[in-house]
Scaffold this active site. Structure first.
Site, PDB file in Angstrom:
ATOM      1  N   CYS A 137      38.729  48.344   8.993  1.00 26.34           N
ATOM      2  CA  CYS A 137      39.971  48.607   8.252  1.00 26.34           C
ATOM      3  C   CYS A 137      39.720  48.574   6.750  1.00 26.34           C
ATOM      4  O   CYS A 137      39.620  47.488   6.151  1.00 26.34           O
ATOM      5  CB  CYS A 137      41.028  47.575   8.651  1.00 26.34           C
ATOM      6  SG  CYS A 137      42.582  47.766   7.761  1.00 26.34           S
ATOM      7  N   CYS A 140      42.513  46.955   4.713  1.00 30.41           N
ATOM      8  CA  CYS A 140      42.511  45.488   4.773  1.00 30.41           C
ATOM      9  C   CYS A 140      41.381  44.898   3.932  1.00 30.41           C
ATOM     10  O   CYS A 140      41.574  43.919   3.221  1.00 30.41           O
ATOM     11  CB  CYS A 140      42.315  44.998   6.209  1.00 30.41           C
ATOM     12  SG  CYS A 140      43.360  45.793   7.423  1.00 30.41           S
ATOM     13  N   ASP A 141      40.192  45.470   4.044  1.00 27.47           N
ATOM     14  CA  ASP A 141      38.992  44.791   3.529  1.00 27.47           C
ATOM     15  C   ASP A 141      38.299  45.502   2.365  1.00 27.47           C
ATOM     16  O   ASP A 141      37.383  44.927   1.769  1.00 27.47           O
ATOM     17  CB  ASP A 141      37.972  44.614   4.667  1.00 27.47           C
ATOM     18  CG  ASP A 141      38.510  43.702   5.768  1.00 27.47           C
ATOM     19  OD1 ASP A 141      39.373  42.865   5.464  1.00 27.47           O
ATOM     20  OD2 ASP A 141      38.080  43.848   6.925  1.00 27.47           O
TER      21      ASP A 141
HETATM   22  C1  LIG Z   1      39.456  42.188  11.626  1.00 28.51           C
HETATM   23  C2  LIG Z   1      40.832  42.634  11.199  1.00 28.51           C
HETATM   24  C3  LIG Z   1      41.275  42.356   9.917  1.00 28.51           C
HETATM   25  C4  LIG Z   1      42.536  42.747   9.511  1.00 28.51           C
HETATM   26  N1  LIG Z   1      42.956  42.441   8.255  1.00 28.51           N
HETATM   27  C5  LIG Z   1      44.203  42.766   7.869  1.00 28.51           C
HETATM   28  C6  LIG Z   1      44.676  42.397   6.581  1.00 28.51           C
HETATM   29  O1  LIG Z   1      43.953  41.812   5.774  1.00 28.51           O
HETATM   30  N2  LIG Z   1      45.945  42.757   6.254  1.00 28.51           N
HETATM   31  C7  LIG Z   1      46.776  43.431   7.118  1.00 28.51           C
HETATM   32  O2  LIG Z   1      47.918  43.702   6.775  1.00 28.51           O
HETATM   33  N3  LIG Z   1      46.342  43.812   8.331  1.00 28.51           N
HETATM   34  C8  LIG Z   1      45.087  43.479   8.735  1.00 28.51           C
HETATM   35  N4  LIG Z   1      44.638  43.850   9.966  1.00 28.51           N
HETATM   36  C9  LIG Z   1      45.519  44.666  10.816  1.00 28.51           C
HETATM   37  C10 LIG Z   1      46.575  43.779  11.487  1.00 28.51           C
HETATM   38  O3  LIG Z   1      45.930  42.679  12.089  1.00 28.51           O
HETATM   39  C11 LIG Z   1      47.360  44.559  12.521  1.00 28.51           C
HETATM   40  O4  LIG Z   1      47.958  45.679  11.905  1.00 28.51           O
HETATM   41  C12 LIG Z   1      48.442  43.693  13.155  1.00 28.51           C
HETATM   42  O5  LIG Z   1      47.890  42.527  13.728  1.00 28.51           O
HETATM   43  C13 LIG Z   1      49.225  44.440  14.227  1.00 28.51           C
HETATM   44  O6  LIG Z   1      50.156  43.566  14.743  1.00 28.51           O
HETATM   45  P1  LIG Z   1      50.820  43.766  16.169  1.00 28.51           P
HETATM   46  O7  LIG Z   1      51.759  42.629  16.310  1.00 28.51           O
HETATM   47  O8  LIG Z   1      51.347  45.137  16.303  1.00 28.51           O
HETATM   48  O9  LIG Z   1      49.644  43.664  17.248  1.00 28.51           O
HETATM   49  P2  LIG Z   1      48.404  42.699  17.463  1.00 28.51           P
HETATM   50  O10 LIG Z   1      48.136  41.828  16.306  1.00 28.51           O
HETATM   51  O11 LIG Z   1      47.329  43.601  17.955  1.00 28.51           O
HETATM   52  O12 LIG Z   1      48.878  41.777  18.682  1.00 28.51           O
HETATM   53  C14 LIG Z   1      49.003  42.295  19.978  1.00 28.51           C
HETATM   54  C15 LIG Z   1      49.456  41.166  20.890  1.00 28.51           C
HETATM   55  O13 LIG Z   1      49.774  41.731  22.155  1.00 28.51           O
HETATM   56  C16 LIG Z   1      49.293  40.880  23.172  1.00 28.51           C
HETATM   57  N5  LIG Z   1      49.166  41.658  24.403  1.00 28.51           N
HETATM   58  C17 LIG Z   1      48.437  42.792  24.608  1.00 28.51           C
HETATM   59  N6  LIG Z   1      48.581  43.217  25.897  1.00 28.51           N
HETATM   60  C18 LIG Z   1      49.429  42.328  26.492  1.00 28.51           C
HETATM   61  C19 LIG Z   1      49.970  42.199  27.805  1.00 28.51           C
HETATM   62  N7  LIG Z   1      49.678  43.082  28.792  1.00 28.51           N
HETATM   63  N8  LIG Z   1      50.792  41.155  28.091  1.00 28.51           N
HETATM   64  C20 LIG Z   1      51.126  40.256  27.098  1.00 28.51           C
HETATM   65  N9  LIG Z   1      50.652  40.327  25.825  1.00 28.51           N
HETATM   66  C21 LIG Z   1      49.816  41.351  25.544  1.00 28.51           C
HETATM   67  C22 LIG Z   1      47.998  40.297  22.606  1.00 28.51           C
HETATM   68  O14 LIG Z   1      47.637  39.082  23.260  1.00 28.51           O
HETATM   69  C23 LIG Z   1      48.402  40.090  21.154  1.00 28.51           C
HETATM   70  O15 LIG Z   1      49.025  38.818  21.015  1.00 28.51           O
HETATM   71  C24 LIG Z   1      43.376  43.469  10.404  1.00 28.51           C
HETATM   72  C25 LIG Z   1      42.941  43.770  11.694  1.00 28.51           C
HETATM   73  C26 LIG Z   1      41.682  43.349  12.099  1.00 28.51           C
HETATM   74  C27 LIG Z   1      41.204  43.668  13.502  1.00 28.51           C
END
Ligand SMILES: Cc1cc2nc3c(=O)[nH]c(=O)nc-3n(C[C@H](O)[C@H](O)[C@H](O)COP(=O)(O)OP(=O)(O)OC[C@H]3O[C@@H](n4cnc5c(N)ncnc54)[C@H](O)[C@@H]3O)c2cc1C
Length: 321
Positions: A137, A140-141
């Site tokens: 990303c 992000c980084d």
């Molecule tokens: C290494 C890394 C660094 C990042 N750094 C940044 C940053 O600095 N700033 C920033 O803004 N963004 C950053 N991001 C991006 C950010 O993390 C994501 O955009 C954000 O987490 C998305 O949130 P979300 O809630 O949509 O999903 P996610 O964070 O992906 O969470 C998905 C959730 O769904 C759950 N889940 C999946 N399938 C099921 C199921 N069948 N049953 C029940 N639960 C389920 C998982 O357990 C998880 O809890 C980074 C991402 C990564 C990978």
């Protein structure tokens, strides 16, 4: 006997989208449950420094931020459940979600916040260098590598956009692609080729993420030319793998509308999916921004959409009495 839990609102997923939806739903009196999945806290628990989540002048840690969101959601009345949903039935109300634990969740409304995972090359050295220079990303980084040499791996729209974005921080961006032409849209390619800070290495695949120093950080990528087999080194402090994302939507495939990349379709400007009462937020429905703050923003929208949906139903039921 099957364990059964009934709720007005079930949130699937415990990333920024799921926890924010829960905070708003709990404060609207819906007493939601969050089914956390196998990655409680979501993607941000896999990173360290977060510098772009509003409200914090100093660098914060991803896992800490997610613990705070969980604590806030619980504080206002959310029940956390540690389970992973393995099947859903959206054909009847209340909707039925079945967990790996065997528990059945009966929910009047569902907010899907299951996120998306970045695709990686799958090299052991890549895994080892995550958090030490290997990233998926640039938004992000990228800032962490300002003034340093960086590389982007891929050839589609995301790769080209990441390379262009990185020129805000670096004068030396190398795009490494395994073919001799890009898949990205022409307009993006034109911008890329016109940018003097970016050079493209064609027909090459990464074979090794190379670390050095103490503490160890990325110093380069070893790449192999697909025609000559020759191995050469691209010096870089940051390497951004941009070969796509996989939304966690297998569960919903036959029941909800997905786009051709597998993301959940929502009505424009809302979080409403193709089934009334089922809402989607965060990375599972957003293939463009993919940020914690945008996930939190759409999580808020999903809770407000669900609350309005339930209120309209309650009103109709009252009027019919
Ligand atoms: C290494 C890394 C660094 C990042 N750094 C940044 C940053 O600095 N700033 C920033 O803004 N963004 C950053 N991001 C991006 C950010 O993390 C994501 O955009 C954000 O987490 C998305 O949130 P979300 O809630 O949509 O999903 P996610 O964070 O992906 O969470 C998905 C959730 O769904 C759950 N889940 C999946 N399938 C099921 C199921 N069948 N049953 C029940 N639960 C389920 C998982 O357990 C998880 O809890 C980074 C991402 C990564 C990978």
């Amino acid at each position: 006997m099957t364990n059964s839990i009934s709720t007005r609102l079930a949130v699937l997923g415990s990333g920024p989208a799921g926890y924010t939806a829960a905070i708003y739903a709990a404060r609207a009196g819906l007493a939601p449950i969050v089914i956390q999945g196998i990655q409680p806290g979501g993607q941000l628990t896999t990173t360290t420094d977060v510098e772009n989540y509003p409200g914090f002048r100093d660098v914060i840690q991803g896992p800490w931020l997610m613990e705070e969101m969980q604590a806030q959601a619980e504080h206002v009345g959310t029940k956390m459940v540690w389970d992973h949903i393995s099947s859903v039935d959206f054909s009847r109300r209340p909707f039925v979600l079945t967990g790996d634990s065997g528990t059945q969740y009966h929910a009047d409304t569902v907010v899907i916040a299951t996120g998306a995972q970045a695709k990686w090359l799958g090299l052991p050295s890549e895994e080892h260098m995550k958090g030490r220079g290997a990233s998926a990303c640039a938004t992000c980084d990228g800032f962490f590598y300002r003034g340093k040499k960086v590389a982007v791996i891929g050839g589609g729209n995301t790769a080209v956009e990441e390379a262009l974005y990185l020129t805000n921080h670096s004068h030396d961006v190398t795009l490494i692609h395994r073919r001799d032409s890009l898949r990205a849209e022409k307009i993006l390619q034109d911008r890329l080729f016109a940018n003097e800070k970016i050079k493209v290495v064609w027909d090459s695949e990464v074979v090794e993420f190379v670390g050095g120093g103490d503490p160890e950080t990325l110093v380069g990528l070893d790449i192999r030319n697909k025609h000559s087999g020759e191995i050469s080194r691209v010096d870089c402090a940051g390497a951004f793998v941009a070969i796509g994302h996989k939304p966690a939507t297998e569960l919903f495939q036959s029941q909800l509308e997905l786009d051709d990349e597998g993301y959940l379709e929502v009505e424009v400007g809302t979080t409403r999916t193709s089934i009334p009462g089922v809402f989607a937020c965060g990375d599972v429905m957003d293939k463009i921004y993919r940020q914690a703050v945008t996930a939190a923003g759409t999580g808020c929208m999903a809770a407000l959409d669900a609350e309005k949906f339930l209120a309209a139903e309650d009103y109709q039921a009252l009027a019919a009495e």
